[in-house]
Write a protein that holds these residues in place. Structure first.
Motif, PDB file in Angstrom:
ATOM      1  N   THR A   5      70.469  30.801  51.095  1.00  0.00           N
ATOM      2  CA  THR A   5      69.880  30.203  49.891  1.00  0.00           C
ATOM      3  C   THR A   5      70.285  30.978  48.646  1.00  0.00           C
ATOM      4  N   TRP A   6      70.221  32.300  48.741  1.00  0.00           N
ATOM      5  CA  TRP A   6      70.634  33.138  47.598  1.00  0.00           C
ATOM      6  C   TRP A   6      72.108  32.928  47.273  1.00  0.00           C
ATOM      7  N   LEU A   7      72.931  32.804  48.323  1.00  0.00           N
ATOM      8  CA  LEU A   7      74.362  32.608  48.121  1.00  0.00           C
ATOM      9  C   LEU A   7      74.647  31.280  47.428  1.00  0.00           C
ATOM     10  N   LYS A   8      73.939  30.236  47.809  1.00  0.00           N
ATOM     11  CA  LYS A   8      74.128  28.937  47.170  1.00  0.00           C
ATOM     12  C   LYS A   8      73.752  28.981  45.692  1.00  0.00           C
ATOM     13  N   ARG A   9      72.669  29.713  45.374  1.00  0.00           N
ATOM     14  CA  ARG A   9      72.219  29.783  43.989  1.00  0.00           C
ATOM     15  C   ARG A   9      73.188  30.559  43.105  1.00  0.00           C
ATOM     16  N   HIS A  10      73.845  31.567  43.681  1.00  0.00           N
ATOM     17  CA  HIS A  10      74.708  32.444  42.892  1.00  0.00           C
ATOM     18  C   HIS A  10      76.184  32.261  43.208  1.00  0.00           C
ATOM     19  N   LEU A  11      76.531  31.158  43.863  1.00  0.00           N
ATOM     20  CA  LEU A  11      77.924  30.963  44.266  1.00  0.00           C
ATOM     21  C   LEU A  11      78.864  30.887  43.076  1.00  0.00           C
ATOM     22  N   VAL A  12      78.455  30.193  42.023  1.00  0.00           N
ATOM     23  CA  VAL A  12      79.304  30.045  40.838  1.00  0.00           C
ATOM     24  C   VAL A  12      79.521  31.404  40.161  1.00  0.00           C
ATOM     25  N   VAL A  13      78.443  32.195  40.067  1.00  0.00           N
ATOM     26  CA  VAL A  13      78.547  33.519  39.441  1.00  0.00           C
ATOM     27  C   VAL A  13      79.461  34.424  40.260  1.00  0.00           C
ATOM     28  N   ILE A  14      79.304  34.399  41.574  1.00  0.00           N
ATOM     29  CA  ILE A  14      80.141  35.228  42.442  1.00  0.00           C
ATOM     30  C   ILE A  14      81.604  34.831  42.335  1.00  0.00           C
ATOM     31  N   ALA A  15      81.859  33.522  42.341  1.00  0.00           N
ATOM     32  CA  ALA A  15      83.236  33.041  42.211  1.00  0.00           C
ATOM     33  C   ALA A  15      83.840  33.457  40.872  1.00  0.00           C
ATOM     34  N   GLY A  16      83.026  33.396  39.809  1.00  0.00           N
ATOM     35  CA  GLY A  16      83.515  33.812  38.491  1.00  0.00           C
ATOM     36  C   GLY A  16      83.841  35.293  38.439  1.00  0.00           C
ATOM     37  N   LEU A  17      82.976  36.115  39.049  1.00  0.00           N
ATOM     38  CA  LEU A  17      83.214  37.564  39.061  1.00  0.00           C
ATOM     39  C   LEU A  17      84.442  37.921  39.891  1.00  0.00           C
ATOM     40  N   LEU A  18      84.624  37.239  41.027  1.00  0.00           N
ATOM     41  CA  LEU A  18      85.810  37.485  41.854  1.00  0.00           C
ATOM     42  C   LEU A  18      87.087  37.077  41.116  1.00  0.00           C
ATOM     43  N   THR A  19      87.024  35.958  40.398  1.00  0.00           N
ATOM     44  CA  THR A  19      88.185  35.527  39.618  1.00  0.00           C
ATOM     45  C   THR A  19      88.503  36.521  38.511  1.00  0.00           C
ATOM     46  N   LEU A  20      87.452  37.009  37.837  1.00  0.00           N
ATOM     47  CA  LEU A  20      87.652  37.999  36.782  1.00  0.00           C
ATOM     48  C   LEU A  20      88.247  39.290  37.352  1.00  0.00           C
ATOM     49  N   ALA A  21      87.750  39.710  38.515  1.00  0.00           N
ATOM     50  CA  ALA A  21      88.288  40.917  39.147  1.00  0.00           C
ATOM     51  C   ALA A  21      89.757  40.729  39.521  1.00  0.00           C
ATOM     52  N   TYR A  22      90.099  39.545  39.994  1.00  0.00           N
ATOM     53  CA  TYR A  22      91.493  39.254  40.343  1.00  0.00           C
ATOM     54  C   TYR A  22      92.392  39.303  39.108  1.00  0.00           C
ATOM     55  N   LEU A  23      91.896  38.782  37.982  1.00  0.00           N
ATOM     56  CA  LEU A  23      92.679  38.791  36.750  1.00  0.00           C
ATOM     57  C   LEU A  23      92.846  40.202  36.186  1.00  0.00           C
ATOM     58  N   LEU A  24      91.810  41.033  36.351  1.00  0.00           N
ATOM     59  CA  LEU A  24      91.854  42.387  35.788  1.00  0.00           C
ATOM     60  C   LEU A  24      92.525  43.397  36.706  1.00  0.00           C
ATOM     61  N   LEU A  25      92.797  43.014  37.947  1.00  0.00           N
ATOM     62  CA  LEU A  25      93.390  43.954  38.895  1.00  0.00           C
ATOM     63  C   LEU A  25      94.710  44.549  38.403  1.00  0.00           C
ATOM     64  N   PRO A  26      95.653  43.760  37.842  1.00  0.00           N
ATOM     65  CA  PRO A  26      96.885  44.374  37.321  1.00  0.00           C
ATOM     66  C   PRO A  26      96.628  45.394  36.222  1.00  0.00           C
ATOM     67  N   ASN A  27      95.642  45.118  35.357  1.00  0.00           N
ATOM     68  CA  ASN A  27      95.316  46.080  34.303  1.00  0.00           C
ATOM     69  C   ASN A  27      94.762  47.374  34.875  1.00  0.00           C
ATOM     70  N   VAL A  28      93.972  47.259  35.929  1.00  0.00           N
ATOM     71  CA  VAL A  28      93.427  48.453  36.581  1.00  0.00           C
ATOM     72  C   VAL A  28      94.560  49.284  37.187  1.00  0.00           C
ATOM     73  N   ILE A  29      95.519  48.615  37.824  1.00  0.00           N
ATOM     74  CA  ILE A  29      96.653  49.320  38.431  1.00  0.00           C
ATOM     75  C   ILE A  29      97.486  50.023  37.352  1.00  0.00           C
ATOM     76  N   VAL A  30      97.731  49.315  36.249  1.00  0.00           N
ATOM     77  CA  VAL A  30      98.510  49.910  35.151  1.00  0.00           C
ATOM     78  C   VAL A  30      97.792  51.142  34.597  1.00  0.00           C
ATOM     79  N   THR A  31      96.477  51.018  34.400  1.00  0.00           N
ATOM     80  CA  THR A  31      95.697  52.151  33.885  1.00  0.00           C
ATOM     81  C   THR A  31      95.716  53.325  34.862  1.00  0.00           C
TER      82      THR A  31
END
Length: 266
Positions: A5-31
């Motif tokens: 139930t908790w996962l269903k309620r926060h699925l959109v937020v989790i997906a957004g955070l995972l997408t953001l982490a994926y986008l920022l991963l190259p910047n983290v590696i460069v840093t």
């Protein structure tokens, strides 16, 4: 079940955070690798923590020179594209003229056209005109490339403006210049700023169009490409990290300013 139930309620937020982490991963590696001290020429494997590259960001020959050229081109391209793009956007939204529909369609061509096609076309134009390839040809090419993005950003903002605000200013005896400076321009400013920031990022980052029309001029993306063939210096990661931090600072500053303005209006 509670977890599901908790996962269903926060699925959109989790997906957004995972997408953001994926986008920022190259910047983290460069840093991360900006603090590396590689044993060989290539900075692809972690060896040892070091601040040497941060202490001497211009320790590589010609790197800061190419960075300076890229910054100059990006600034002037941003100024030129923003001024021309803003005027074109106002003309397309506020005025009716022949071939307006065709101009509207042609504006999007540089955005839809592959960069290599535009680069080759501009090179052909410059050679037929007998122009000397270098700083000015890169600047002209970048202005033409960035123009469409500025027009799109400003046009969207101008179309959402309420014309009654300008009518109210004229009813209060404001002249055309006063109305534009005190009413129209402040309302359109977010769109103009968005177009300008996008132009700067596109111009500074561009490689394909620049490579075709640069001649003997070397910009920072061209320097990075050339360095990758013989060994990438750590200082490139330092410059990349610094640019990323500046972009984050500008974004956070704009969010804070916007939040304060909203609170003052409330």
């Amino acid at each position: 079940m509670p977890f599901v139930t908790w996962l269903k309620r926060h699925l959109v937020v989790i997906a957004g955070l995972l997408t953001l982490a994926y986008l920022l991963l190259p910047n983290v590696i460069v840093t991360l690798f900006s603090f590396n001290k590689p044993k060989g020429r290539f900075n692809y494997e972690w060896q040892q923590f070091s601040l040497d590259a941060w202490k001497q960001p211009c320790g590589v020959a010609d790197m800061c020179g190419s960075l300076s050229i890229s910054l100059q081109i990006a600034v002037w391209a941003t100024v030129g594209a923003t001024i021309l793009g803003t005027m074109i956007a106002f003309a397309l939204v506020r005025y009716r003229f022949r071939a307006r529909g065709a101009v509207n369609s042609l504006i999007f061509l540089p955005m839809a056209m592959p960069e290599v096609v535009m680069a080759a076309s501009l090179l052909t134009l410059f050679l037929n005109m007998g122009a000397q390839l270098g700083f000015m040809t890169i600047l002209i090419a970048h202005i033409m490339f960035c123009l469409s993005f500025v027009v799109t950003a400003v046009k969207a903002r101008v179309m959402s403006m309420d014309p009654r605000l300008e009518e109210a200013a004229r009813d209060l005896y404001a002249g055309p210049v006063q109305t534009f400076v005190r009413v129209t321009l402040p309302i359109a400013a977010p769109g103009i700023a968005a177009g300008a920031l996008l132009s700067f990022a596109l111009s500074f980052d561009d490689f394909i169009i620049t490579n075709f029309n640069a001649g003997s001029t070397v910009t920072f993306p061209m320097f990075v490409w050339g360095s990758a063939q013989r060994g990438t210096p750590v200082q490139i990661n330092v410059i990349g990290t610094a640019m990323f931090l500046v972009a984050v600072f500008i974004t956070l500053a704009s969010m804070v300013i916007s939040s304060r303005r909203n609170k003052q209006k409330a």
